[in-house]
Write a protein that holds these residues in place. Structure first.
Motif, short mmCIF file in Angstrom:
data_model
loop_
_atom_site.label_atom_id
_atom_site.label_comp_id
_atom_site.label_asym_id
_atom_site.label_seq_id
_atom_site.Cartn_x
_atom_site.Cartn_y
_atom_site.Cartn_z
N LEU A 140 0.83 -1.21 0.00
CA LEU A 140 0.00 0.00 0.00
C LEU A 140 0.86 1.25 0.00
CD1 LEU A 140 -2.70 -0.95 2.68
CD2 LEU A 140 -2.85 -1.22 0.20
N SER A 141 0.30 2.34 -0.50
CA SER A 141 0.98 3.64 -0.44
C SER A 141 0.98 4.12 1.01
CB SER A 141 0.26 4.65 -1.32
OG SER A 141 -1.02 4.93 -0.79
N GLY A 142 1.73 5.19 1.28
CA GLY A 142 1.79 5.73 2.63
C GLY A 142 0.43 6.12 3.17
N GLY A 143 -0.36 6.81 2.34
CA GLY A 143 -1.70 7.22 2.77
C GLY A 143 -2.62 6.03 2.97
N GLN A 144 -2.53 5.04 2.07
CA GLN A 144 -3.37 3.85 2.21
C GLN A 144 -2.97 3.02 3.42
OE1 GLN A 144 -2.71 2.05 -1.62
NE2 GLN A 144 -4.35 3.22 -2.62
N ALA A 171 3.66 13.62 3.39
CA ALA A 171 3.56 14.85 2.60
C ALA A 171 2.27 15.58 2.99
CB ALA A 171 3.55 14.52 1.12
N PRO A 172 2.23 16.93 2.80
CA PRO A 172 1.05 17.70 3.22
C PRO A 172 -0.27 17.17 2.69
CG PRO A 172 2.84 19.17 2.67
CD PRO A 172 3.30 17.79 2.28
N ASN A 173 -0.32 16.72 1.43
CA ASN A 173 -1.59 16.23 0.89
C ASN A 173 -2.01 14.93 1.57
OD1 ASN A 173 0.62 14.93 -0.47
ND2 ASN A 173 -0.80 14.16 -2.01
N LEU A 174 -1.04 14.09 1.93
CA LEU A 174 -1.37 12.85 2.64
C LEU A 174 -1.77 13.15 4.08
CD1 LEU A 174 1.38 10.39 1.36
CD2 LEU A 174 -1.01 10.58 0.62
N ALA A 175 -1.15 14.15 4.68
CA ALA A 175 -1.51 14.53 6.04
C ALA A 175 -2.98 14.97 6.10
CB ALA A 175 -0.61 15.65 6.54
N THR A 191 -17.20 7.87 17.23
CA THR A 191 -16.12 7.73 18.19
C THR A 191 -15.62 9.09 18.66
OG1 THR A 191 -14.05 6.55 18.62
CG2 THR A 191 -14.21 7.72 16.54
N THR A 192 -15.00 9.10 19.82
CA THR A 192 -14.35 10.28 20.37
C THR A 192 -12.86 10.17 20.07
OG1 THR A 192 -15.99 10.44 22.14
CG2 THR A 192 -13.86 11.52 22.52
N ILE A 193 -12.21 11.29 19.77
CA ILE A 193 -10.80 11.24 19.37
C ILE A 193 -9.94 12.09 20.30
CG2 ILE A 193 -9.15 11.87 17.56
CD1 ILE A 193 -11.27 11.08 15.51
N LEU A 194 -8.86 11.47 20.79
CA LEU A 194 -7.80 12.17 21.50
C LEU A 194 -6.55 12.04 20.65
CD1 LEU A 194 -6.75 13.69 23.99
CD2 LEU A 194 -6.31 11.47 25.07
N LEU A 195 -6.15 13.14 20.04
CA LEU A 195 -5.08 13.15 19.04
C LEU A 195 -3.85 13.88 19.54
CD1 LEU A 195 -3.99 12.97 16.03
CD2 LEU A 195 -5.19 15.13 15.64
N VAL A 196 -2.70 13.24 19.42
CA VAL A 196 -1.41 13.89 19.65
C VAL A 196 -0.81 14.17 18.29
CG1 VAL A 196 0.97 13.46 20.38
CG2 VAL A 196 -0.91 12.91 21.91
N ASP A 197 -0.40 15.43 18.05
CA ASP A 197 0.13 15.76 16.73
C ASP A 197 1.08 16.94 16.82
OD1 ASP A 197 0.54 15.87 13.96
OD2 ASP A 197 -1.56 15.47 13.53
N GLN A 198 2.21 16.84 16.12
CA GLN A 198 3.16 17.95 16.03
C GLN A 198 2.82 18.87 14.87
OE1 GLN A 198 5.07 18.57 18.48
NE2 GLN A 198 6.91 17.32 18.53
N ASN A 199 1.96 18.42 13.98
CA ASN A 199 1.55 19.22 12.82
C ASN A 199 0.46 20.19 13.27
OD1 ASN A 199 1.14 20.18 10.27
ND2 ASN A 199 0.34 18.27 9.42
N VAL A 200 0.85 21.13 14.13
CA VAL A 200 -0.12 21.91 14.89
C VAL A 200 -1.06 22.73 14.02
CG1 VAL A 200 -0.38 23.72 16.63
CG2 VAL A 200 1.41 21.99 16.88
N SER A 201 -0.52 23.49 13.07
CA SER A 201 -1.36 24.41 12.30
C SER A 201 -2.47 23.68 11.55
CB SER A 201 -0.51 25.24 11.34
OG SER A 201 0.19 24.40 10.45
N ASP A 202 -2.15 22.52 10.97
CA ASP A 202 -3.16 21.77 10.24
C ASP A 202 -4.12 21.06 11.19
OD1 ASP A 202 -2.17 22.49 7.77
OD2 ASP A 202 -0.84 20.77 7.62
N ALA A 203 -3.59 20.48 12.26
CA ALA A 203 -4.45 19.74 13.19
C ALA A 203 -5.45 20.66 13.88
CB ALA A 203 -3.58 19.03 14.23
N LEU A 204 -5.07 21.90 14.13
CA LEU A 204 -5.98 22.84 14.80
C LEU A 204 -7.26 23.06 13.99
CD1 LEU A 204 -3.51 25.58 16.11
CD2 LEU A 204 -4.97 24.12 17.50
N ARG A 205 -7.18 22.90 12.68
CA ARG A 205 -8.35 23.12 11.83
C ARG A 205 -9.40 22.02 11.98
NH1 ARG A 205 -7.49 22.42 7.01
NH2 ARG A 205 -5.29 21.91 6.81
N HIS A 206 -9.02 20.91 12.62
CA HIS A 206 -9.94 19.79 12.75
C HIS A 206 -10.40 19.55 14.19
CE1 HIS A 206 -9.28 18.45 8.58
NE2 HIS A 206 -8.06 18.92 8.76
N ALA A 207 -9.65 20.07 15.14
CA ALA A 207 -9.96 19.81 16.55
C ALA A 207 -11.06 20.74 17.06
CB ALA A 207 -8.71 19.99 17.40
#
Length: 242
Positions: A140-144, A171-175, A191-207
């Protein structure tokens, strides 16, 4: 909104006398999407491992919907409705996609009809996994591959998904695809999600809520609207400068 997960004054260490979590407290609301951020070494991944029972808490309390779960073994915590998606791909590359999904549903192994129904549901949600069900996971690819990692944990329809750094090395598109996967999981199986992520700027848009950790404790917490880029940058600078 009621708390699904509560962590109260928890201390945890990999070695006696060297606490990584130092009296950490937080709550995760039922149905929420909570993002945990902070500098390297803050204890973010340690938090997830402690909640899932991979690391023992020697002080404090952890409860799932009011039921104490601190120091239960991971398989018992999983049976209670908690799934853990580690930073590394949690798939078996030499097994097929279908075999990996079946392993993800091992707690349903004595209920073959139910397991078959759950796998069919995953195929509906992620058609590409149905198309590639006979292919080796390693092809599988990285995203898959990340999709399969998330889907494996969705098989049991967990109440809470602990997700550790799912976009690292992508890569950003896969993230962005990974965040969409998590939102799909959230809506498809409630489901409820507790996410740890260093990709802060992008993750903030979903939390919906954010917890900023530093040195094993919570430095700041609140709705995502309170964590603009400038505040996040200032908080991280404070953490780094002490």
């Amino acid at each position: 909104m009621s708390a699904l997960l509560s962590v109260d004054s928890v201390f945890a260490a990999y070695q006696p006398g060297v606490d990584i979590l130092q009296g950490l407290s937080l709550t995760v609301p039922q149905g929420g999407f909570v993002l945990v951020i902070g500098p390297n070494g803050a204890g973010k991944s340690t938090l997830l491992k402690t909640v899932f029972g991979l690391l023992g808490a020697h002080r404090g309390a952890i409860a799932l919907d009011g039921r104490p779960i601190a120091n239960l073994p991971p398989h018992e915590i999983k049976r209670l409705g908690v799934s853990y998606v580690p930073q590394e791909l949690n798939t078996f590359p030499q097994l097929t996609v279908e075999e990996n999904l079946r392993i993800g549903g091992w707690t349903l192994r004595r209920e073959p009809a139910r397991l078959k129904e759950r796998i069919a549901r995953i195929h509906e949600i992620f058609p590409v996994l149905a198309e590639r069900r006979r292919d080796k996971a390693g092809s599988l690819s990285g995203g898959q591959g990340r999709m399969l990692s998330v889907a494996r944990e969705m098989i049991t329809e967990p109440r809470l998904m602990l997700v550790d750094e799912p976009t690292v090395g992508l890569a950003p598109n896969l993230a962005e695809q990974v965040y969409e996967l998590l939102q799909t999981a959230r809506s498809a199986i409630a489901t409820t999600i507790l996410l740890v992520d260093q990709n802060v700027s992008d993750a903030l848009r979903h939390a919906e809520d954010v917890v900023m950790m530093n040195l094993g404790t919570v430095k700041a917490a609140g709705p995502v609207g309170e964590f603009g880029e400038e505040r996040v940058r200032a908080l991280i600078q404070e953490c780094l400068l002490g």
